[in-house]
Design an enzyme around this catalytic site. Structure first.
Site, mmCIF file in Angstrom:
data_model
loop_
_atom_site.group_PDB
_atom_site.id
_atom_site.type_symbol
_atom_site.label_atom_id
_atom_site.label_comp_id
_atom_site.label_asym_id
_atom_site.label_seq_id
_atom_site.Cartn_x
_atom_site.Cartn_y
_atom_site.Cartn_z
ATOM 1 N N PRO A 2 0.915 -1.251 -0.204
ATOM 2 C CA PRO A 2 0.009 -0.023 0.145
ATOM 3 C C PRO A 2 0.892 1.170 0.024
ATOM 4 C CG PRO A 2 -0.797 -1.685 1.772
ATOM 5 C CD PRO A 2 0.450 -2.290 1.104
ATOM 6 N N GLU A 3 0.445 2.260 -0.774
ATOM 7 C CA GLU A 3 1.150 3.382 -0.814
ATOM 8 C C GLU A 3 0.554 4.517 -0.146
ATOM 9 O OE1 GLU A 3 2.728 4.236 -4.761
ATOM 10 O OE2 GLU A 3 2.661 2.206 -5.332
ATOM 11 N N LYS A 52 4.127 5.979 4.420
ATOM 12 C CA LYS A 52 3.687 4.616 4.458
ATOM 13 C C LYS A 52 3.326 4.322 6.151
ATOM 14 C CE LYS A 52 5.653 3.179 0.288
ATOM 15 N NZ LYS A 52 6.477 2.194 -0.409
ATOM 16 N N ARG A 153 12.969 10.711 10.786
ATOM 17 C CA ARG A 153 13.916 9.590 9.799
ATOM 18 C C ARG A 153 13.241 9.790 8.585
ATOM 19 N NH1 ARG A 153 14.473 6.361 14.268
ATOM 20 N NH2 ARG A 153 13.090 4.754 13.710
ATOM 21 N N ASN A 195 5.889 1.760 -5.843
ATOM 22 C CA ASN A 195 6.263 1.327 -7.167
ATOM 23 C C ASN A 195 5.220 1.804 -8.191
ATOM 24 O OD1 ASN A 195 8.366 -0.103 -8.641
ATOM 25 N ND2 ASN A 195 7.003 -1.860 -8.772
ATOM 26 N N ARG A 295 13.042 -4.251 -7.547
ATOM 27 C CA ARG A 295 11.386 -3.915 -7.810
ATOM 28 C C ARG A 295 11.394 -3.894 -9.447
ATOM 29 N NH1 ARG A 295 8.497 -1.711 -3.534
ATOM 30 N NH2 ARG A 295 6.739 -2.502 -5.050
#
Length: 306
Positions: A2-3, A52, A153, A195, A295
């Site tokens: 999931p983006e 995310k 981060r 992606n 990927r």
């Protein structure tokens, strides 16, 4: 995976259906029993997404931190007042649809959540609804300081688009000789892009995936940020990733593919993602596919040249 748009929809749904309620927090699976015990019986005060990562804050200062990873998903349900998706997250089916349950009738009586099905890592249950988490990569109870350190981060989130984020993204690209295809997936450079958005945004901006970030002009980097903000915001609104404008759907209708304004799926939703071997929608060149940083990377060799 999931983006970012899905995680922001999760944060919004938690705000709509559970924030402000005192929750029973449990771990039916047992793997999160200690963390759940620290949250059980406390009021959910806020839900925030950064990239995310989902952060659910509780009134006594602790935070439930969740990263769905490849397989995580939240299931929801409740009484007649519940509105929203019944499932958000992975595994995703082709087309990026969320799952919606049938609305409860106005006379339905809410008797609490159903018996857990499968490996439910954590269950949050309030007086009018519930949420179950399965399959997440990260599920942990943190202090507020620890949660802030996790967020620190991460790179800027285009769905938050805070002051200075655009400039920070442009500056980060300018320092890197790493290819753009790598940088857009680096959560320390930009948080939330996965992606699908990576492939589609590079195509929409006609950018060579292997162009080093330091070579990209600042103006082009700014336009890439702006398009990311706009496209991912559409994903939050729609609950799925659609990167082709409506006039492409009309073109498909004229070719006998459907009614004007009607989006078949998944064929019409994307320019290049999962379209390898098919003609580019703009130039007719076959869409290419390669492995990049473990990927799949999709791009048009005709449109995306340096």
């Amino acid at each position: 995976m999931p983006e970012g748009h899905s995680v922001h929809r999760l944060a919004r749904q938690f705000a709509d259906v559970l924030v402000g309620e005192r929750l029973a927090v449990s771990s039916p699976q047992g793997r999160f029993a200690q963390g759940a015990a620290l949250l059980d019986g406390h009021v959910l005060t806020g839900s925030v997404a950064h990239g995310k990562h989902l952060f659910l804050g509780f009134g006594h200062g602790l935070v439930l931190h969740v990263h769905l990873g490849l397989y995580g998903a939240w299931d929801f349900g409740g009484d007649a007042g519940f509105r929203g998706a019944s499932s958000i997250g992975a595994p995703r089916k082709i087309g990026e649809r969320e799952v919606y349950g049938d609305d409860a009738g106005p006379d339905a009586v809410y008797a609490g959540p159903p018996e857990p099905v499968g490996a439910v890592r954590v269950r949050l249950a309030g007086g009018h609804g519930w949420a179950d988490l399965r399959g997440a990569t990260t599920c942990e109870t943190l202090t507020r300081a620890e949660a802030d350190a996790v967020a620190a981060r991460l790179g800027p989130d285009p769905l938050r688009n805070l002051p200075g984020d655009r400039e920070g993204f442009i500056a980060a690209l300018a320092k890197k000789r790493t290819p753009l295809a790598t940088l857009l997936m680096d959560q320390k450079v930009i948080a939330g892009v996965g992606n699908v958005y990576r492939a589609e945004l590079l195509f929409r901006q006609r950018l060579d995936p292997w162009l080093p970030g330091s070579v990209l002009p600042a103006e082009s980097a700014g336009l890439l940020w702006d398009d990311t903000v706009a496209t991912m915001s559409d994903g939050v609104r729609d609950g799925r990733i659609i990167t082709t404008p409506p006039h492409y759907w009309t073109r498909l209708r004229e070719a006998g593919a459907g009614e004007a304004g009607t989006l078949r799926e998944p064929e019409d939703a994307h320019f290049v993602y999962r379209r390898h071997g098919l003609d580019c929608r703009d130039c007719g060149t076959a869409v290419a596919l390669t492995e990049h940083a473990a990927r799949k990377l999709y791009w048009c060799p005709g449109c995306q040249r340096s």
